[in-house]
Design an enzyme around this catalytic site. Structure first.
Site, PDB file in Angstrom:
ATOM      1  N   ASP A 201      -3.066   0.466  -2.281  1.00 24.72           N
ATOM      2  CA  ASP A 201      -3.572   0.722  -0.939  1.00 24.72           C
ATOM      3  C   ASP A 201      -4.002  -0.584  -0.267  1.00 24.72           C
ATOM      4  O   ASP A 201      -4.630  -1.437  -0.899  1.00 24.72           O
ATOM      5  CB  ASP A 201      -4.756   1.693  -1.039  1.00 24.72           C
ATOM      6  N   GLU A 264       1.100  -1.459  -0.075  1.00 19.44           N
ATOM      7  CA  GLU A 264       1.023  -0.972   1.302  1.00 19.44           C
ATOM      8  C   GLU A 264       0.701  -2.146   2.212  1.00 19.44           C
ATOM      9  O   GLU A 264      -0.345  -2.788   2.064  1.00 19.44           O
ATOM     10  CB  GLU A 264      -0.060   0.104   1.463  1.00 19.44           C
TER      11      GLU A 264
END
Length: 534
Positions: A201, A264
């Site tokens: 993330d 990401e």
């Protein structure tokens, strides 16, 4: 092409676990629900399941606020349920990839409880604490991605802590070697249990400017924009020293055989590709979100595909995404008919595709009123249309009550059309979007040129995108009509003829011979195998 790794050959499928399948009637999906649907995923043809966060969490941001990196939140099950999922997935030759959230924890994590206990606590430096500005306000102008300042004052210690997202999500200090070591051990914990890789993330957030200088104003910021757009995040994200941190993560991944690291990254192409690492020691797959934000026109798509393909470093592997849990669904962005063409684009470009659950049946955003919102971004900045609940609604399995997702009350409402748009209905319709996805995936598997061959743009004729996928063994032409009108006289490469392998329109005959030129109906995509004229 025969030497490609599984994460290069394969297709990833993102499961948002709260919304995939509920087995205990609490209205929230769980690990046993994912396990119960593994055969569906095998039949679809995907190779790896990426699962959004399942760790213990207060759920301020639905699992992206982690309270324990080495456990399972009870709403999803427990470690035994996870182990069963791994075992049964691997028995079906499916890989399992976990969401790893290293930039921040929950404020309920024991590490943060210690850190905020006092300035002298040994874990104080595990998070980012700064003295107030001379006027007593926040240390700088950094904004939270969810609205408002990214600093929260702690009266007990007289300092502010930094949080790129909610104030319940304090950022970890990745300059602290103890933090890095602890996070490396988290990766090892899950890989020892059989996890095949991680999607990391907001990986470009991990390092911040060492001097905490202000971000510069954004000259394009205007009325109706969220707070995060007030300033350009040149100091709070994408710092040069982040690449050394990612190389360390990659080093841990490489301690185990055949694992993958996905990052990401919402950055322009020139910055995105730096996350492969100078010597490819970074992320195996820095997520490429260009198709999510691109305008749906052939010239624009041709330009961004060519730019990205050229920018991927030698030895690096490209990847493509149409949607995820943070973005409006593709069928809502471009319409149901064009979503069929988008599926063909995704599954014929060079590199690894990632699908988002429900896109294969054409699920659309479900309208959710602000007063009914669960998403913290929508709650913090209401009225701007920032809510992500609409693309996170329950999977539509069949026409039974609650679409076969749950026997309880679903945590988010279902689409009004779930009785007609669902897996069971589309499995009975060969011409359905689900049928098309299954055919595309099977074709991609049977023709390695579609995942590993070179990419060559032929042209963008008006609203028709035409490109070639080539290898020593095969040459395939992909022609995609992005317009709502028929397009005729699309020329084949000189000296070739073709046979249709697949069309987005089911009534087009397979093996139809094409010579000289190709004609496409409105919103039709066609894959053609080319041969030289003998």
């Amino acid at each position: 092409m025969a030497q490609t790794q599984w994460w290069q050959r394969g297709i990833f499928y993102q499961v948002y676990p709260r919304s995939f399948q509920d087995t205990n009637d609490d209205g929230i999906g769980d690990l046993d629900g994912i396990r119960a649907r593994l055969d569906y995923l095998v039949a679809l043809g995907i190779d790896a399941v990426w699962i959004s966060p399942i760790f213990p969490s207060p759920m301020a941001d639905f699992g992206y606020d982690v309270a324990d990196y080495c456990g399972i939140d009870p709403m999803f099950g427990d470690l035994e349920a996870f182990d069963r999922l791994i075992e049964e997935a691997h028995a079906r030759r499916l890989k399992i990839v976990l969401d790893f959230v290293p930039n921040h924890t929950s404020d309920q994590h024991s590490w943060f409880a210690e850190s905020r206990a006092s300035r002298e606590n040994p874990r104080r430096d595990w998070y980012i604490w700064r003295d107030p500005a001379p006027d007593g306000g926040p240390p700088n102008n950094w904004m939270s991605n969810f609205g408002g300042p990214a600093w929260t004052y702690d009266p007990a210690s007289g300092q502010y802590y930094y949080h790129a997202f909610l104030n319940q999500q304090p950022d970890l200090n990745w300059r602290n070697p103890q933090v890095r070591a602890a996070m490396h051990d988290v990766l090892r914990f899950w890989m020892a249990r059989g996890v095949d890789g991680f999607r990391v993330d907001v990986i470009w957030h991990l390092m911040k400017d060492a001097d905490f200088r202000d971000n510069p104003p954004n000259p394009e910021y205007g009325p109706g924009d969220p707070d995060i757009r007030r300033f350009l995040q040149t100091r709070s994200t994408d710092q040069p020293d982040v690449h050394a941190i990612i190389a360390e993560l990659r080093g841990v991944i490489d301690e185990y055989e055949d694992r993958v690291l996905i990052g990401e990254i919402y950055l322009p192409i020139d910055r995105l590709v730096t996350y492969y690492g100078e010597n490819l020691e970074g992320a195996h797959l820095p997520f490429n979100f260009q198709l999510i934000h691109a305008s749906w026109s052939a010239p624009r798509l041709a330009e961004l595909i060519a730019d990205y393909d050229a920018a991927v470093p030698e030895g690096g592997w490209p990847n493509w995404v149409l949607g995820n849990h943070d973005q409006p669904r593709i069928a809502s962005r471009i319409g149901a008919r064009r979503a069929r063409v988008a599926a063909m684009l995704l599954l014929t470009l060079r590199g690894t595709p990632t699908m988002y659950y429900g896109d294969e049946i054409g699920m659309e955003n479900v309208p959710i009123a602000t007063e009914d919102a669960h998403d913290p971004w929508e709650k913090n900045e209401p009225g701007l249309g920032l809510g992500r609940d609409p693309e996170r609604t329950p999977m539509q399995w069949d026409a039974s009550p609650n679409a076969g997702f749950t026997n309880g009350r679903p945590w988010l409402p279902l689409a009004a059309d779930f009785t007609t748009r669902n897996v069971a209905v589309q499995l009975e319709q060969p011409a359905s979007l689900l049928g098309l996805y299954r055919e595309l995936i099977a074709l991609r598997r049977d023709h390695p040129v579609l995942h590993a061959g070179t990419y060559r743009k032929i042209t963008a004729l008006g609203d028709v995108l035409v490109f070639l996928r080539e290898s020593a063994e095969e040459c395939v032409l992909v022609a995609l009509n992005l317009a709502g009108t028929a397009q005729d006289d699309i020329p084949l490469p000189p000296g070739t003829y073709g046979r249709v392998l697949l069309s987005t329109e089911s009534d087009r005959p397979r093996q139809e011979r094409v010579e000289g030129h190709l004609s496409l109906r409105p919103n039709e995509g066609v894959i053609v195998s080319l041969d030289a004229r003998g």
